[in-house]
Design a protein around this motif. Sequence first.
Motif, PDB file in Angstrom:
ATOM      1  N   TRP A   1     -14.727   0.872  -2.641  1.00  0.00           N
ATOM      2  CA  TRP A   1     -14.286  -0.237  -3.474  1.00  0.00           C
ATOM      3  C   TRP A   1     -14.915  -0.090  -4.842  1.00  0.00           C
ATOM      4  O   TRP A   1     -16.128   0.121  -4.953  1.00  0.00           O
ATOM      5  CB  TRP A   1     -14.680  -1.592  -2.868  1.00  0.00           C
ATOM      6  CG  TRP A   1     -14.248  -2.713  -3.753  1.00  0.00           C
ATOM      7  CD1 TRP A   1     -15.001  -3.385  -4.673  1.00  0.00           C
ATOM      8  CD2 TRP A   1     -12.923  -3.263  -3.837  1.00  0.00           C
ATOM      9  NE1 TRP A   1     -14.239  -4.313  -5.338  1.00  0.00           N
ATOM     10  CE2 TRP A   1     -12.954  -4.257  -4.837  1.00  0.00           C
ATOM     11  CE3 TRP A   1     -11.724  -2.996  -3.166  1.00  0.00           C
ATOM     12  CZ2 TRP A   1     -11.824  -4.992  -5.175  1.00  0.00           C
ATOM     13  CZ3 TRP A   1     -10.608  -3.740  -3.515  1.00  0.00           C
ATOM     14  CH2 TRP A   1     -10.660  -4.722  -4.509  1.00  0.00           C
ATOM     15  N   TYR A  33      -8.965  -2.355   5.268  1.00  0.00           N
ATOM     16  CA  TYR A  33      -8.756  -2.554   3.842  1.00  0.00           C
ATOM     17  C   TYR A  33      -8.153  -3.933   3.563  1.00  0.00           C
ATOM     18  O   TYR A  33      -8.434  -4.536   2.523  1.00  0.00           O
ATOM     19  CB  TYR A  33      -7.870  -1.432   3.267  1.00  0.00           C
ATOM     20  CG  TYR A  33      -8.572  -0.093   3.194  1.00  0.00           C
ATOM     21  CD1 TYR A  33      -9.959  -0.002   3.334  1.00  0.00           C
ATOM     22  CD2 TYR A  33      -7.870   1.079   2.958  1.00  0.00           C
ATOM     23  CE1 TYR A  33     -10.610   1.226   3.267  1.00  0.00           C
ATOM     24  CE2 TYR A  33      -8.505   2.304   2.876  1.00  0.00           C
ATOM     25  CZ  TYR A  33      -9.886   2.377   3.033  1.00  0.00           C
ATOM     26  OH  TYR A  33     -10.520   3.583   2.953  1.00  0.00           O
ATOM     27  N   TYR A  34      -7.343  -4.399   4.477  1.00  0.00           N
ATOM     28  CA  TYR A  34      -6.790  -5.755   4.339  1.00  0.00           C
ATOM     29  C   TYR A  34      -7.929  -6.781   4.290  1.00  0.00           C
ATOM     30  O   TYR A  34      -7.985  -7.629   3.401  1.00  0.00           O
ATOM     31  CB  TYR A  34      -5.844  -6.032   5.515  1.00  0.00           C
ATOM     32  CG  TYR A  34      -5.305  -7.437   5.569  1.00  0.00           C
ATOM     33  CD1 TYR A  34      -4.227  -7.821   4.782  1.00  0.00           C
ATOM     34  CD2 TYR A  34      -5.885  -8.389   6.409  1.00  0.00           C
ATOM     35  CE1 TYR A  34      -3.738  -9.122   4.831  1.00  0.00           C
ATOM     36  CE2 TYR A  34      -5.401  -9.683   6.474  1.00  0.00           C
ATOM     37  CZ  TYR A  34      -4.324 -10.047   5.684  1.00  0.00           C
ATOM     38  OH  TYR A  34      -3.853 -11.324   5.728  1.00  0.00           O
ATOM     39  N   LEU A  47      -7.346  -1.346  -5.566  1.00  0.00           N
ATOM     40  CA  LEU A  47      -6.730  -1.091  -4.258  1.00  0.00           C
ATOM     41  C   LEU A  47      -6.282   0.370  -4.143  1.00  0.00           C
ATOM     42  O   LEU A  47      -6.457   1.010  -3.092  1.00  0.00           O
ATOM     43  CB  LEU A  47      -5.537  -2.039  -4.067  1.00  0.00           C
ATOM     44  CG  LEU A  47      -4.851  -2.024  -2.701  1.00  0.00           C
ATOM     45  CD1 LEU A  47      -5.843  -2.307  -1.577  1.00  0.00           C
ATOM     46  CD2 LEU A  47      -3.723  -3.065  -2.663  1.00  0.00           C
ATOM     47  N   SER A  90       0.833  -1.205   0.000  1.00  0.00           N
ATOM     48  CA  SER A  90       0.000   0.000   0.000  1.00  0.00           C
ATOM     49  C   SER A  90       0.868   1.256   0.000  1.00  0.00           C
ATOM     50  O   SER A  90       0.551   2.242  -0.665  1.00  0.00           O
ATOM     51  CB  SER A  90      -0.934   0.005   1.215  1.00  0.00           C
ATOM     52  OG  SER A  90      -1.840  -1.077   1.146  1.00  0.00           O
ATOM     53  N   LEU A 108     -10.019  -6.488   1.071  1.00  0.00           N
ATOM     54  CA  LEU A 108      -9.384  -7.110  -0.095  1.00  0.00           C
ATOM     55  C   LEU A 108      -9.565  -8.624  -0.054  1.00  0.00           C
ATOM     56  O   LEU A 108      -9.938  -9.255  -1.064  1.00  0.00           O
ATOM     57  CB  LEU A 108      -7.895  -6.745  -0.123  1.00  0.00           C
ATOM     58  CG  LEU A 108      -7.128  -7.267  -1.338  1.00  0.00           C
ATOM     59  CD1 LEU A 108      -7.552  -6.530  -2.607  1.00  0.00           C
ATOM     60  CD2 LEU A 108      -5.623  -7.138  -1.136  1.00  0.00           C
ATOM     61  N   TRP A 141      -7.722   3.170  -1.365  1.00  0.00           N
ATOM     62  CA  TRP A 141      -6.978   4.035  -0.444  1.00  0.00           C
ATOM     63  C   TRP A 141      -7.313   5.510  -0.673  1.00  0.00           C
ATOM     64  O   TRP A 141      -7.453   6.281   0.266  1.00  0.00           O
ATOM     65  CB  TRP A 141      -5.470   3.826  -0.614  1.00  0.00           C
ATOM     66  CG  TRP A 141      -4.925   2.731   0.251  1.00  0.00           C
ATOM     67  CD1 TRP A 141      -4.392   1.543  -0.157  1.00  0.00           C
ATOM     68  CD2 TRP A 141      -4.840   2.732   1.684  1.00  0.00           C
ATOM     69  NE1 TRP A 141      -4.000   0.801   0.930  1.00  0.00           N
ATOM     70  CE2 TRP A 141      -4.254   1.503   2.067  1.00  0.00           C
ATOM     71  CE3 TRP A 141      -5.215   3.630   2.677  1.00  0.00           C
ATOM     72  CZ2 TRP A 141      -4.027   1.165   3.404  1.00  0.00           C
ATOM     73  CZ3 TRP A 141      -4.991   3.304   4.006  1.00  0.00           C
ATOM     74  CH2 TRP A 141      -4.406   2.076   4.351  1.00  0.00           C
TER      75      TRP A 141
END
Lengths: 394, 161
Positions: free
Chosen positions: B101, B39-40, B92, B19, B43, B96
């Motif tokens: 998404w 976010y991990y 991704l 990231s 994903l 961020w």
Amino acid sequence: MTEPTRISTLEDLKAALQLAVGLELSTIPVYLTGLYSIEAGRNTDAAQTIRSVVMEEMLHMTLAANVLNALGEIPGTEPVEFQGRPNLSPIPAYPLDSPLISGIGTLELLPLTPRAVDSFVRIEHPLHGAATLAAIPVQPGGFRTIGEFYDAVDAALADPAICPDSAFSAVRQIPDGDYYGGAGHVIEVKDRATAREAVLKIIDQGEGLPEEYLHRPAKTVTDADRLGSGWQMYSHYARFRELQTGRRFRTDQQADQNPAGAMLLVDYTAVQPALYVPRNGDVDGSPEGAALDAFDLAYSHLVDGIYRAFAGEPTEVVDPLDVHAERERPSLRRAVHAMYGLRNAAIALMRTPNPAKPGHTLCPRFSYVPPGGDRDKLTQRIENRIENRGGPNR
Amino acid sequence: MTDHGTPTPSPQQIFTELSVALTGFDRAELAGTGLIETYYTTLLRIIGEREAGHLFLAAAEALAADRRNHDGEALRRQVVENPRYAPVIVSLIKLWYLGSWYPLSGGYRDINGSTAEDVEHVVSPQAYREGLVWIAAGAHPMGAKPPGFGSWAEPPSLPVF
């Protein structure tokens, strides 16, 4: 009993007011560290309580500055001589042992914990938690309590032999319109009466509360202490006692009683485990160290901006998109914007794990770096950091 | 163990380093959003643990090579421009910067199928507030993080960090 220190010259009165501006400033990072450590959306009552007190500390700082300006002295960050004691810095460095108030104890930057709340109560207690005034050790040229200090300031302001009527003039006053979001009003000082009114307001809202206030209703509210919404403020001490005990005061209770009203829920687990580590000048090159440095630089700029506002000076801003735009901007307005920015930065730091202290996150240091060599080095490091964004060694 | 006998970093560490490389913000800045863990898991939920494992292994090897060579070439060639991972990398980066998404490309779905989660959505209110786009633009998220009265009269400026 020891006689309290008296302020007997205009020079000492001005020095005392310089230190008063710094005294009010010194409590703000203590409370803000507690406030900003609260996880988003949690502990809303506790957050409201702390925030309301911080807003008033900012008002007090401004009031002290207005009195000082009315006496013809520009508030400044440089150390002053007071009562023959040289080199007393108005600007706090933490952990802070006040050079002025011996009873207040060490001011530390802590996330919201029971220990932190205990210290909030101690700061705002008329005797700073001591049983009697006599129990507090006194240092020559200092004061045992904040109350004693402001009493001395008020006595000097009242004495024409120390400051004649001609000593007062309405210069460089921060107007009331620049203070928003909190209770109370900025008093523009133009003479002895308004100067004493300003100091009385500081005392009345809770700084240096006289001991007898403990025997008055806890929720005593002065008219100036209401928000437009009708929300009422009472003394800082009573507000923090509610936080400490987890109960609200009932309206018929006195400030020295245990609050026996509704519950005030505080969840100390919904708080970031921030750990304060003093700035030591080392540069480890880590992103975390850089983030802490960036905060200190922004805080230093903010403090400078506030003092520029007190000095009646504008802040120079170059608009890269419009080089012909007016460069001189109102300093206080800019400083308030910086306060909002600093809040976001503090919250971000307190979410960031400290690699050297597992289980803890970073804690903003609120470390003022004075203009000069150290400031220049700090500025250079932060500029390099921004330039290196996106580089390979991140 | 990787080729040099050093222990493999944890998947969360690889995700963080990846990231950092993709966003241009350092690990303290990303941690400051409070969203690395969110976010991990986002994903993993959308592309599945097996595919995420492939991505992380490729990323870890590329990042190690880039550290040795002081450039970003390996990551670019082996991950960012690799047809297998490119659509995920695009989503991704958007995640961020925007806190939302964005669905994977049609080409990706043709090969890997799709999941019910792989639709456009704001991940959380905090994700909206902490989108990196606001920092990069020197602005603030509309309706959040208020910058104070009169700030609209000031030129944009980079925030504290």
